[in-house]
Motif scaffolding. Structure first.
Motif, short mmCIF file in Angstrom:
data_model
loop_
_atom_site.label_atom_id
_atom_site.label_comp_id
_atom_site.label_asym_id
_atom_site.label_seq_id
_atom_site.Cartn_x
_atom_site.Cartn_y
_atom_site.Cartn_z
N ILE A 1 38.25 41.68 42.58
CA ILE A 1 37.78 41.93 43.94
C ILE A 1 36.27 41.82 43.97
CG2 ILE A 1 37.69 43.62 45.81
CD1 ILE A 1 40.33 44.74 44.78
N VAL A 2 35.73 41.21 45.01
CA VAL A 2 34.28 41.07 45.17
C VAL A 2 33.64 42.46 45.17
CG1 VAL A 2 32.45 40.36 46.75
CG2 VAL A 2 34.47 38.91 46.45
N GLY A 3 32.62 42.62 44.34
CA GLY A 3 31.92 43.90 44.23
C GLY A 3 32.49 44.84 43.20
N ASP A 4 33.60 44.48 42.54
CA ASP A 4 34.21 45.35 41.53
C ASP A 4 33.62 45.03 40.16
OD1 ASP A 4 35.76 47.01 40.05
OD2 ASP A 4 37.68 46.19 40.66
N MET A 5 32.57 45.74 39.82
CA MET A 5 31.88 45.51 38.56
C MET A 5 32.57 46.20 37.39
SD MET A 5 29.56 43.51 39.59
CE MET A 5 28.48 43.36 38.17
N ASN B 1 32.45 40.34 34.06
CA ASN B 1 32.11 39.01 33.56
C ASN B 1 32.35 37.93 34.61
OD1 ASN B 1 31.40 40.04 31.05
ND2 ASN B 1 33.49 39.87 30.26
N THR B 2 33.51 37.98 35.28
CA THR B 2 33.81 37.00 36.32
C THR B 2 32.83 37.11 37.47
OG1 THR B 2 36.16 37.09 35.73
CG2 THR B 2 35.60 36.16 37.88
N HIS B 3 32.48 38.34 37.81
CA HIS B 3 31.57 38.58 38.93
C HIS B 3 30.19 38.01 38.64
CE1 HIS B 3 29.58 40.77 42.21
NE2 HIS B 3 30.77 40.94 42.70
N LYS B 4 29.67 38.24 37.45
CA LYS B 4 28.34 37.75 37.08
C LYS B 4 28.31 36.22 37.05
CE LYS B 4 25.72 41.37 36.54
NZ LYS B 4 24.52 41.56 37.39
N LYS B 5 29.37 35.62 36.53
CA LYS B 5 29.43 34.16 36.48
C LYS B 5 29.50 33.58 37.89
CE LYS B 5 32.17 30.37 34.56
NZ LYS B 5 33.37 30.01 33.76
N TRP B 6 30.28 34.21 38.75
CA TRP B 6 30.40 33.75 40.14
C TRP B 6 29.08 33.88 40.88
CZ3 TRP B 6 30.31 37.25 44.44
CH2 TRP B 6 30.55 36.65 45.67
N MET B 7 28.36 34.98 40.66
CA MET B 7 27.07 35.19 41.31
C MET B 7 26.07 34.12 40.90
SD MET B 7 26.93 37.88 43.40
CE MET B 7 25.23 38.46 43.33
#
Length: 355
Positions: free
Chosen positions: A226-230, A235-241
């Protein structure tokens, strides 16, 4: 709890510093109290339905300055002698529908109803083979990526792991579903619509109520955190950002980034998980009895999206304007190109104009 039950407390609890134990948070301001009152969606003699704002913890802790429980006596007690009681919980950063019991009897009744395995909707209970009695919970989440199927079930038992000597915990999908500590967890999902930056809006319907169930099932079950779920998608969130292409978003949305704090196009997106809808049978008091019964009529509560999720919902992809079609030409040319061509044609034909 039954008589003789054993309570196990981690050793880390005894190591808490005295300063943190004696700390007393300041009283909530009048503005905070009014905001919590404005969040009430429904109120009767038995229960209060609240649209919990994101970022507000339900219960206090060593590092929590303000919580819903600490504010209920000032904001949600109304004409009763006692503040309402918790029926269920939502994570700190999760917003949406939350029920509070106004009396002990109604609280116990609603809790037993929510915890019962026989209270699932018939439309989503086919996996367990029983008949529901009217309970329905719907969440809305924005996930990074897109599932291979537009709808389906996630059936993955969960396992709770305690880390750092009891200071924190994490929920994982159990590698061995038959493990003694594995807890069954089932979630139904359905794609609502595609969003910007490669994200997808999902409707999630939990058939079981486990801690962090939806967050773990999205991140580990679907592979779409989920977006914002750190916590479960770092890892997925940082790569996507780092890889997201802001040129694919409508420029008007980019300009309004400061007004859309926490949205999907902002620098620090907030958690995009919202308890959108909750449906339960209406409580009714039996004449001359202390206990409650269940009315066949159902009560449906819907909570509007918080500001950051509403902004993300309205974010639009950038669509280039089609150039105007030139009469007699087999292709299209932008206006500025036509002007340049016309000026060049005039320069090359000056002698004709002079004649």
């Amino acid at each position: 709890m039954p008589v003789g039950a054993l309570i196990c407390v981690p050793d880390s609890v005894t190591k808490i510093e005295a300063s943190s134990q004696s700390h007393e948070p300041d009283d909530p301001t009048e503005e905070e109290i009014e905001q919590l009152k404005d969040a009430v969606l429904y109120k009767d003699e038995d229960l209060i339905v609240l649209n919990k704002p994101p970022g507000l913890p339900v219960q206090g802790g060593s590092k929590v300055e303000r919580s819903l429980v600490s504010m209920m006596s000032l904001a949600l007690q109304f004409e009763y002698k006692e503040p309402p009681r918790l029926v269920h919980r939502l994570d700190k950063d999760v917003s949406g529908v939350m029920i509070l019991g106004r009396t002990y009897e109604s609280t116990v009744k609603i809790q037993s109803f929510l915890c019962s395995k026989d209270n699932l909707m018939p439309s989503v209970i086919t996996i367990q083979g029983s008949v529901g009695k009217g309970l329905d919970r719907k969440y809305i989440a924005l996930v990074i990526g897109s599932p291979t199927a537009d709808k389906g079930f996630i059936s993955a038992p969960l396992l709770k792991m305690v880390l750092e000597d009891g200071k924190s915990d994490r929920v994982l999908i159990a590698a061995d579903p038959k493990s003694e500590n594995a807890i069954p967890a089932i979630t139904e999902y359905q794609v609502l619509k595609r969003s910007v930056l490669g994200c997808t809006w999902l409707q999630l319907r939990p058939l079981t109520g486990r801690k962090h169930q939806l967050r773990v099932h999205c991140a580990q079950g679907l592979g779409l955190p989920i977006v914002g779920d750190m916590k479960y998608g770092f890892n997925t969130h940082k790569k996507w950002m780092a890889e997201r292409n802001m040129n694919t978003v409508d420029p008007q949305d980019i300009k309004a980034r400061n007004k859309m704090a926490g949205s999907v196009v902002s620098k620090n997106p907030l958690l995009h998980l919202h308890s959108r809808e909750l449906t339960i049978p209406r409580l009714r008091k039996k004449p001359g009895a202390v206990d409650f019964g269940l009315d066949p009529e159902r009560m449906r509560f819907v909570a509007p999206l918080p500001t950051h999720m509403e902004s993300s919902w309205e974010a639009k992809p950038y669509v280039k304007k089609r150039p105007e079609k030139v009469a007699g030409w087999g292709w299209t040319v932008p206006k500025r190109v036509l002007r340049l061509q016309h000026m060049n044609w005039q320069k090359s034909n000056r002698n004709i104009y002079r004649r």
